[in-house]
Scaffold this motif. Sequence first.
Motif, short mmCIF file in Angstrom:
data_model
loop_
_atom_site.label_atom_id
_atom_site.label_comp_id
_atom_site.label_asym_id
_atom_site.label_seq_id
_atom_site.Cartn_x
_atom_site.Cartn_y
_atom_site.Cartn_z
N ALA A 55 33.81 38.92 44.78
CA ALA A 55 33.32 39.78 43.71
C ALA A 55 32.04 40.47 44.15
O ALA A 55 31.18 39.86 44.78
N THR A 56 31.93 41.75 43.82
CA THR A 56 30.76 42.54 44.15
C THR A 56 30.39 43.36 42.93
O THR A 56 31.25 43.78 42.18
N THR A 57 29.10 43.61 42.78
CA THR A 57 28.64 44.46 41.68
C THR A 57 27.96 45.70 42.25
O THR A 57 27.43 45.68 43.36
N ALA A 58 27.99 46.77 41.47
CA ALA A 58 27.37 48.03 41.87
C ALA A 58 26.98 48.79 40.61
O ALA A 58 27.36 48.39 39.50
N GLU A 59 26.23 49.85 40.79
CA GLU A 59 25.89 50.74 39.69
C GLU A 59 26.41 52.14 40.01
O GLU A 59 26.19 52.64 41.12
N ALA A 60 27.08 52.73 39.07
CA ALA A 60 27.52 54.12 39.19
C ALA A 60 26.53 54.96 38.41
O ALA A 60 26.43 54.84 37.19
N THR A 61 25.74 55.78 39.11
CA THR A 61 24.73 56.60 38.43
C THR A 61 25.22 58.01 38.15
O THR A 61 24.55 58.76 37.45
N LYS A 62 26.37 58.38 38.73
CA LYS A 62 27.00 59.66 38.41
C LYS A 62 28.49 59.54 38.66
O LYS A 62 28.95 58.69 39.42
N LEU A 63 29.24 60.39 37.99
CA LEU A 63 30.69 60.40 38.14
C LEU A 63 31.12 61.67 38.84
O LEU A 63 30.50 62.71 38.65
N PRO A 64 32.15 61.64 39.66
CA PRO A 64 32.99 60.49 39.93
C PRO A 64 32.30 59.49 40.86
O PRO A 64 31.46 59.85 41.67
N TRP A 65 32.70 58.22 40.71
CA TRP A 65 32.24 57.13 41.57
C TRP A 65 33.46 56.58 42.31
O TRP A 65 34.53 56.46 41.71
N THR A 66 33.30 56.28 43.61
CA THR A 66 34.41 55.70 44.37
C THR A 66 33.91 54.60 45.29
O THR A 66 32.75 54.59 45.71
N LYS A 67 34.80 53.69 45.59
CA LYS A 67 34.59 52.63 46.57
C LYS A 67 35.90 52.46 47.31
O LYS A 67 36.95 52.25 46.69
N THR A 68 35.87 52.55 48.64
CA THR A 68 37.07 52.41 49.45
C THR A 68 36.88 51.27 50.43
O THR A 68 35.79 51.09 50.98
N PHE A 69 37.93 50.47 50.64
CA PHE A 69 37.88 49.38 51.60
C PHE A 69 39.28 49.13 52.14
O PHE A 69 40.27 49.57 51.57
N THR A 70 39.34 48.41 53.25
CA THR A 70 40.61 48.01 53.82
C THR A 70 40.87 46.57 53.42
O THR A 70 40.08 45.67 53.74
N ALA A 71 41.95 46.35 52.71
CA ALA A 71 42.28 45.01 52.22
C ALA A 71 42.76 44.13 53.37
O ALA A 71 43.51 44.57 54.24
N ALA A 72 42.31 42.89 53.37
CA ALA A 72 42.76 41.91 54.36
C ALA A 72 44.24 41.63 54.18
O ALA A 72 44.80 41.83 53.10
N ALA A 73 44.88 41.16 55.24
CA ALA A 73 46.32 40.90 55.20
C ALA A 73 46.71 39.89 54.12
O ALA A 73 47.80 39.96 53.56
N ASP A 74 45.82 38.95 53.80
CA ASP A 74 46.13 37.94 52.79
C ASP A 74 45.70 38.35 51.37
O ASP A 74 45.75 37.55 50.45
N THR A 75 45.28 39.59 51.19
CA THR A 75 44.90 40.10 49.88
C THR A 75 46.10 40.81 49.27
O THR A 75 46.69 41.70 49.87
N HIS A 76 46.47 40.39 48.05
CA HIS A 76 47.66 40.94 47.40
C HIS A 76 47.37 41.56 46.04
O HIS A 76 48.29 41.84 45.28
N GLY A 77 46.09 41.75 45.73
CA GLY A 77 45.74 42.36 44.46
C GLY A 77 44.35 42.94 44.51
O GLY A 77 43.56 42.63 45.40
N ALA A 78 44.06 43.82 43.57
CA ALA A 78 42.76 44.46 43.49
C ALA A 78 42.46 44.74 42.04
O ALA A 78 43.36 44.91 41.22
N GLY A 79 41.18 44.79 41.71
CA GLY A 79 40.80 45.11 40.35
C GLY A 79 39.32 45.34 40.22
O GLY A 79 38.54 44.90 41.05
N PHE A 80 38.98 46.07 39.17
CA PHE A 80 37.56 46.28 38.88
C PHE A 80 37.35 46.57 37.41
O PHE A 80 38.29 46.90 36.68
N SER A 81 36.11 46.39 36.99
CA SER A 81 35.74 46.66 35.61
C SER A 81 34.45 47.47 35.60
O SER A 81 33.69 47.46 36.56
N ALA A 82 34.23 48.18 34.51
CA ALA A 82 33.05 49.01 34.37
C ALA A 82 32.62 48.98 32.91
O ALA A 82 33.44 48.91 32.01
N GLY A 83 31.31 49.05 32.71
CA GLY A 83 30.80 49.04 31.35
C GLY A 83 29.42 49.64 31.25
O GLY A 83 28.64 49.63 32.20
#
Length: 125
Positions: A55-83
């Motif tokens: 789990a990682t946290t960040a702040e989006a100070t303007k939109l659009p906001w993006t985060k890109t990463f390469t999922a490990a071979a044993d990773t089978h899901g992704a998700g995020f929340s914003a508030g």
Amino acid sequence: MKNPFVYLLIAFMALTSCSSDDDKGSTGSREIKYEITGNYSGAKIDVTYTENGGATTAEATKLPWTKTFTAAADTHGAGFSAGAGDAKPGEKITLSIYQGGKLKKSQEATATSDGMLIANVTTTF
């Protein structure tokens, strides 16, 4: 005003409790992109996202906001929340997850009359 971090914590707990047993052996791009778009005009959006099981946290100070990463071979899901707690009533955000440039799932949220704006989205691959 209600604390948006409580809602983010609840959303994150839902994200990390998802089972991916049905998705073992799935193939496809490992390039994952999280994106937030919308007309939110406040100071910042608090973002919590999973990246290769952590789990990682960040702040989006303007939109659009993006985060890109390469999922490990044993990773089978992704998700995020914003508030955010300072949205104008009716403002909207859309959370989207892309895999290999293709939209996997998105979720829209609209700010309440008291300025609360909470959204979360999860997917498996």
